[in-house]
Design a protein around this motif. Structure first.
Motif, PDB file in Angstrom:
ATOM      1  N   ASN A 259      16.725 -16.601 -10.351  1.00 62.54           N
ATOM      2  CA  ASN A 259      16.823 -15.252  -9.784  1.00 62.54           C
ATOM      3  C   ASN A 259      15.502 -14.814  -9.161  1.00 62.54           C
ATOM      4  N   TYR A 260      14.404 -15.178  -9.814  1.00 60.53           N
ATOM      5  CA  TYR A 260      13.086 -14.823  -9.284  1.00 60.53           C
ATOM      6  C   TYR A 260      12.817 -15.530  -7.962  1.00 60.53           C
ATOM      7  N   ILE A 261      13.171 -16.818  -7.875  1.00 61.47           N
ATOM      8  CA  ILE A 261      12.976 -17.570  -6.630  1.00 61.47           C
ATOM      9  C   ILE A 261      13.775 -16.939  -5.499  1.00 61.47           C
ATOM     10  N   VAL A 262      15.051 -16.690  -5.759  1.00 62.20           N
ATOM     11  CA  VAL A 262      15.933 -16.130  -4.727  1.00 62.20           C
ATOM     12  C   VAL A 262      15.449 -14.754  -4.287  1.00 62.20           C
ATOM     13  N   SER A 263      15.075 -13.921  -5.250  1.00 65.22           N
ATOM     14  CA  SER A 263      14.593 -12.574  -4.923  1.00 65.22           C
ATOM     15  C   SER A 263      13.307 -12.633  -4.120  1.00 65.22           C
ATOM     16  N   LEU A 264      12.420 -13.566  -4.477  1.00 64.30           N
ATOM     17  CA  LEU A 264      11.147 -13.696  -3.779  1.00 64.30           C
ATOM     18  C   LEU A 264      11.363 -14.136  -2.325  1.00 64.30           C
ATOM     19  N   GLY A 349       1.145 -10.448   2.166  1.00 63.45           N
ATOM     20  CA  GLY A 349       2.592 -10.268   2.244  1.00 63.45           C
ATOM     21  C   GLY A 349       3.323 -10.985   1.127  1.00 63.45           C
ATOM     22  N   LEU A 350       2.867 -12.186   0.772  1.00 63.37           N
ATOM     23  CA  LEU A 350       3.502 -12.934  -0.309  1.00 63.37           C
ATOM     24  C   LEU A 350       3.255 -12.253  -1.663  1.00 63.37           C
ATOM     25  N   GLU A 351       2.101 -11.628  -1.824  1.00 60.42           N
ATOM     26  CA  GLU A 351       1.855 -10.869  -3.054  1.00 60.42           C
ATOM     27  C   GLU A 351       2.825  -9.704  -3.166  1.00 60.42           C
ATOM     28  N   MET A 352       3.098  -9.056  -2.034  1.00 63.98           N
ATOM     29  CA  MET A 352       4.064  -7.960  -2.050  1.00 63.98           C
ATOM     30  C   MET A 352       5.467  -8.489  -2.358  1.00 63.98           C
ATOM     31  N   ALA A 353       5.812  -9.649  -1.786  1.00 62.73           N
ATOM     32  CA  ALA A 353       7.130 -10.248  -2.042  1.00 62.73           C
ATOM     33  C   ALA A 353       7.288 -10.577  -3.526  1.00 62.73           C
ATOM     34  N   LYS A 354       6.224 -11.060  -4.162  1.00 65.38           N
ATOM     35  CA  LYS A 354       6.291 -11.349  -5.598  1.00 65.38           C
ATOM     36  C   LYS A 354       6.498 -10.055  -6.396  1.00 65.38           C
ATOM     37  N   LYS A 355       5.854  -9.005  -5.963  1.00 64.36           N
ATOM     38  CA  LYS A 355       6.012  -7.725  -6.642  1.00 64.36           C
ATOM     39  C   LYS A 355       7.445  -7.229  -6.523  1.00 64.36           C
ATOM     40  N   VAL A 356       8.022  -7.360  -5.331  1.00 62.29           N
ATOM     41  CA  VAL A 356       9.411  -6.952  -5.119  1.00 62.29           C
ATOM     42  C   VAL A 356      10.346  -7.797  -5.987  1.00 62.29           C
ATOM     43  N   ALA A 357      10.082  -9.113  -6.043  1.00 61.62           N
ATOM     44  CA  ALA A 357      10.931 -10.023  -6.830  1.00 61.62           C
ATOM     45  C   ALA A 357      10.898  -9.692  -8.317  1.00 61.62           C
ATOM     46  N   ARG A 358       9.779  -9.107  -8.765  1.00 63.68           N
ATOM     47  CA  ARG A 358       9.657  -8.738 -10.181  1.00 63.68           C
ATOM     48  C   ARG A 358      10.281  -7.364 -10.476  1.00 63.68           C
ATOM     49  N   GLY A 359      10.783  -6.722  -9.414  1.00 65.59           N
ATOM     50  CA  GLY A 359      11.429  -5.448  -9.615  1.00 65.59           C
ATOM     51  C   GLY A 359      10.605  -4.266  -9.169  1.00 65.59           C
ATOM     52  N   GLY A 360       9.408  -4.520  -8.635  1.00 65.41           N
ATOM     53  CA  GLY A 360       8.553  -3.454  -8.129  1.00 65.41           C
ATOM     54  C   GLY A 360       8.872  -3.137  -6.687  1.00 65.41           C
ATOM     55  N   ARG A 361       8.294  -2.106  -6.154  1.00 65.12           N
ATOM     56  CA  ARG A 361       8.521  -1.703  -4.759  1.00 65.12           C
ATOM     57  C   ARG A 361       7.184  -1.390  -4.095  1.00 65.12           C
TER      58      ARG A 361
END
Length: 361
Positions: A259-264, A349-361
């Motif tokens: 789920n984390y991979i897909v979300s990221l 940008g990838l740091e932001m994508a990781k944050k989004v994948a963890r449920g952050g915005r």
């Protein structure tokens, strides 16, 4: 020339994988100082059966690192193994230039005046490890020939198809291409679709500390030969193939990691997350998620685990995605432009994508 034999399976478990990788890493340290993370990503890519694009300025040991890796596997330019009538070199280096043709890479049919018949001359791509130096200096059709061989792991010469990978004989196929990201004159940049053929892009910089610079000089202080001559063989190519199979079948990826991979990956796409559009014009494809999972599985095995952790994904993400996303050019220009700024924008940008994948915005 020796003939390839049927694969004899060595005893493999997760602890033995970790031990062998540590020994290979130790041997690499004898020839190349520093670049600890880069060495780990190269070894993980090999065990994930993926190809590598190495970028960096001249003189930072990119070629030496690849040669040292080959020697730890008992492979060299002089070693040749014949499998099903096809000769495969242990290690092959291709110095790419604008006048190099596709046949110079894959091979061609040559007319033998003595036998009055055409015979196959196999190109340098027929090897276990192929180093393609300065890939961006080759013309697009030559680049395409190499990249097609990388993707399909086979080439066709004179209507006959020859494999570049023969797994039941312990023959793997691993390509590492280099390029200088700064010098652009007289080069042919790889299109985005062709960059996607590389599992990872590793950007190598200068040594990180004064101490590393000193150690480099000390390594060469009392010798004329290259330190690479001291590299000892650790395992043979069969170990690589068997270990690749073991990791693929036995290293698990739990549902929360999937789920984390897909979300990221989805978080890199501006059409899905508008806020990421400041960093990316184009996000990553499903192929990127497959590559990310495979590299993370290899990283997990290297650290001695049979299960992928979120930390393995975070370690792999920049190397797998930095060449698969297109940075926002307006943001790049706002920050001054240039290669370093492009990489900084991608990284942020990838740091932001990781944050989004963890449920952050």
């Amino acid at each position: 020339m020796r003939r390839g034999a049927s694969l004899t399976t060595p005893r493999i478990d997760i602890d033995s994988i970790r031990g062998v990788v540590q020994e290979i890493h130790k041997q690499l340290d004898r020839a190349v100082v520093g670049y600890e993370v880069e060495k780990r990503i190269i070894l993980a890519s090999l065990l994930a059966n993926g190809h590598i694009l190495l970028e960096g300025v001249p003189g930072i040991a990119k070629t030496t690192l690849v040669k040292a890796l080959a020697r730890t596997l008992g492979l060299s330019e002089k070693s040749v193994v014949e499998i099903n009538g096809v000769p495969y070199k242990g290690f092959s280096r291709i110095q790419l230039t604008p006048d190099l043709m596709p046949s110079d890479i894959v091979g061609s049919l040559v007319f033998n005046m003595t036998s009055r018949e055409f015979e196959v001359r196999f190109g340098p791509v027929f090897a276990y490890i192929v180093l393609a130096d300065e890939i961006n200096r080759a013309v697009p059709r030559t680049q395409s020939a190499l990249l097609q061989a990388m993707q399909e792991r086979e080439v066709t010469i004179g209507g006959t198809t020859y494999p570049l990978e023969v797994r039941d004989k312990g023959k793997f196929f691993f390509v590492l291409a280099t390029q200088n990201p700064i010098e652009q004159e007289g080069t042919y940049p790889l299109p985005e679709a062709q960059l996607d053929r590389f599992m990872v892009r590793i950007i190598m910089g200068y040594p990180k500390s004064l101490e590393e610079e000193r150690r480099i000089l000390e390594l060469h202080m009392t010798r004329f030969t290259e330190p690479i001559e001291d590299i000892e063989r650790v395992v043979d190519p069969v170990w690589v193939v068997v270990t690749q199979e073991y990791i693929a079948k036995n290293v698990k990826v739990d549902s929360y990691v999937i789920n984390y991979i897909v979300s990221l990956i989805r978080a890199t796409r501006p059409e899905i997350f508008e806020s990421i559009s400041r960093y990316f014009e184009l996000g990553s494809s499903p192929r990127a998620s497959i590559a990310l999972m495979r590299l993370a599985k290899a990283l997990a095995a290297i650290r001695g685990s049979e299960a992928v952790a979120i930390e393995d994904i975070d370690t792999a993400v920049f190397y797998v995605l930095n060449h698969r996303v297109l940075p926002n050019l307006e943001t790049v220009m706002e920050l001054g432009g240039g290669f370093k700024v492009r990489i900084a924008v991608i990284s942020e940008g990838l740091e932001m994508a990781k944050k989004v994948a963890r449920g952050g915005r």
